[in-house]
Design a protein around this motif. Structure first.
Motif, short mmCIF file in Angstrom:
data_model
loop_
_atom_site.label_atom_id
_atom_site.label_comp_id
_atom_site.label_asym_id
_atom_site.label_seq_id
_atom_site.Cartn_x
_atom_site.Cartn_y
_atom_site.Cartn_z
N VAL A 114 0.79 -1.22 0.00
CA VAL A 114 0.00 0.00 0.00
C VAL A 114 0.83 1.28 0.00
O VAL A 114 0.38 2.29 -0.53
N THR A 115 2.01 1.24 0.53
CA THR A 115 2.77 2.48 0.69
C THR A 115 3.37 2.99 -0.61
O THR A 115 3.58 4.18 -0.76
N GLY A 116 3.66 2.09 -1.53
CA GLY A 116 4.24 2.52 -2.79
C GLY A 116 5.72 2.87 -2.71
O GLY A 116 6.31 3.34 -3.67
N ASP A 117 6.35 2.64 -1.57
CA ASP A 117 7.77 2.98 -1.43
C ASP A 117 8.67 1.75 -1.46
O ASP A 117 9.83 1.81 -1.10
N ARG A 118 8.14 0.64 -1.91
CA ARG A 118 8.91 -0.60 -2.00
C ARG A 118 9.27 -0.84 -3.47
O ARG A 118 8.44 -1.33 -4.23
N PRO A 119 10.48 -0.49 -3.86
CA PRO A 119 10.86 -0.58 -5.28
C PRO A 119 10.65 -1.95 -5.91
O PRO A 119 10.27 -2.06 -7.07
N LEU A 120 10.91 -3.01 -5.15
CA LEU A 120 10.79 -4.35 -5.73
C LEU A 120 9.34 -4.80 -5.88
O LEU A 120 9.07 -5.83 -6.50
N ARG A 126 0.17 -9.60 -8.48
CA ARG A 126 0.05 -10.45 -7.30
C ARG A 126 0.85 -11.74 -7.48
O ARG A 126 1.55 -12.18 -6.57
N GLU A 127 0.74 -12.36 -8.65
CA GLU A 127 1.43 -13.62 -8.92
C GLU A 127 2.95 -13.45 -8.89
O GLU A 127 3.68 -14.35 -8.47
N GLU A 128 3.42 -12.30 -9.34
CA GLU A 128 4.87 -12.05 -9.34
C GLU A 128 5.39 -11.88 -7.91
O GLU A 128 6.49 -12.33 -7.58
N VAL A 129 4.59 -11.24 -7.06
CA VAL A 129 4.99 -11.08 -5.65
C VAL A 129 4.99 -12.46 -4.98
O VAL A 129 5.91 -12.77 -4.21
N ALA A 130 4.00 -13.28 -5.29
CA ALA A 130 3.96 -14.65 -4.73
C ALA A 130 5.21 -15.42 -5.14
O ALA A 130 5.81 -16.14 -4.33
N GLU A 131 5.63 -15.26 -6.39
CA GLU A 131 6.83 -15.93 -6.88
C GLU A 131 8.09 -15.42 -6.17
O GLU A 131 8.99 -16.19 -5.84
N LEU A 132 8.14 -14.11 -5.93
CA LEU A 132 9.28 -13.51 -5.22
C LEU A 132 9.37 -14.05 -3.79
O LEU A 132 10.45 -14.39 -3.31
N ILE A 133 8.23 -14.16 -3.11
CA ILE A 133 8.21 -14.73 -1.76
C ILE A 133 8.73 -16.17 -1.81
O ILE A 133 9.59 -16.56 -1.01
N LYS A 134 8.20 -16.95 -2.74
CA LYS A 134 8.60 -18.36 -2.87
C LYS A 134 10.10 -18.47 -3.16
O LYS A 134 10.79 -19.33 -2.59
N HIS A 135 10.60 -17.60 -4.02
CA HIS A 135 12.03 -17.61 -4.36
C HIS A 135 12.91 -17.32 -3.14
O HIS A 135 13.98 -17.90 -2.98
#
Length: 173
Positions: A114-120, A126-135
């Motif tokens: 929500v903050t918008g200050d997280r560059p990554l 949503r699916e890409e964030v799920a993949e990043l968490i899994k990675h």
């Protein structure tokens, strides 16, 4: 021995919020490597990524982790990607207790997205964030203690950490 408590985990897991509460309850200093980087650079993390890229940020992060890990009896909150560097992992483990604050996708998105200050997280589906968490999960697995944060307030998580490290903390006195 440094005898620090190091908090690791994905963006939005609560490292900073929990870390401040935990440090206050122990009477220890609180160090946030992301805040240290921003102070050193005179720029926000978002600005560092935009101007200089992730590689430069990771170099600044390695220096901040080295300084924080050299502290004695502090609670240290790391950036979510600090564990991607083997050098950082070695420094964080040496003489410290490492706690992995585990967070699910929905909670991470609610807290960090929500903050918008997280560059990554910028522009990621949503699916890409799920993949990043899994990675990243295997990179966090070296922790001494795992604490699930979904559905819990920061004070409860800090209490769980203190309970899990009770005998270690008692041995420091």
């Amino acid at each position: 021995m440094p005898d620090n408590i190091v908090l690791i985990g994905f963006m939005g897991s609560g490292k900073t919020t929990v870390g401040k509460i935990l440090a206050a309850s122990l009477g220890w200093p609180f160090l946030d490597t992301d805040a240290m980087i921003e102070e050193d650079a005179g720029l926000s993390i978002k600005e560092i990524f935009a101007r200089y890229g992730e590689q430069y940020f990771r170099e600044l992060e390695q220096a901040a982790v080295a300084r924080a890990a050299a502290s004695r009896r502090a609670v240290i909150a790391t950036g979510g990607g600090a564990v991607l560097s083997g050098v950082n992992v070695q420094r964080l483990r040496e003489g410290n207790k490492v706690v992995w604050l585990q967070v699910g996708l929905e909670t991470a998105l609610q807290r960090a997205g929500v903050t918008g200050d997280r560059p990554l997280l910028q522009g990621r589906r949503r699916e890409e964030v799920a993949e990043l968490i899994k990675h990243r999960e295997p990179y966090y697995a070296f922790a001494d203690v795992y604490v699930e944060t979904d559905g819990k307030d920061a004070a409860a998580v800090a209490g769980e950490i203190k309970e899990a490290l009770k005998s270690w903390l008692a041995s420091l006195k």
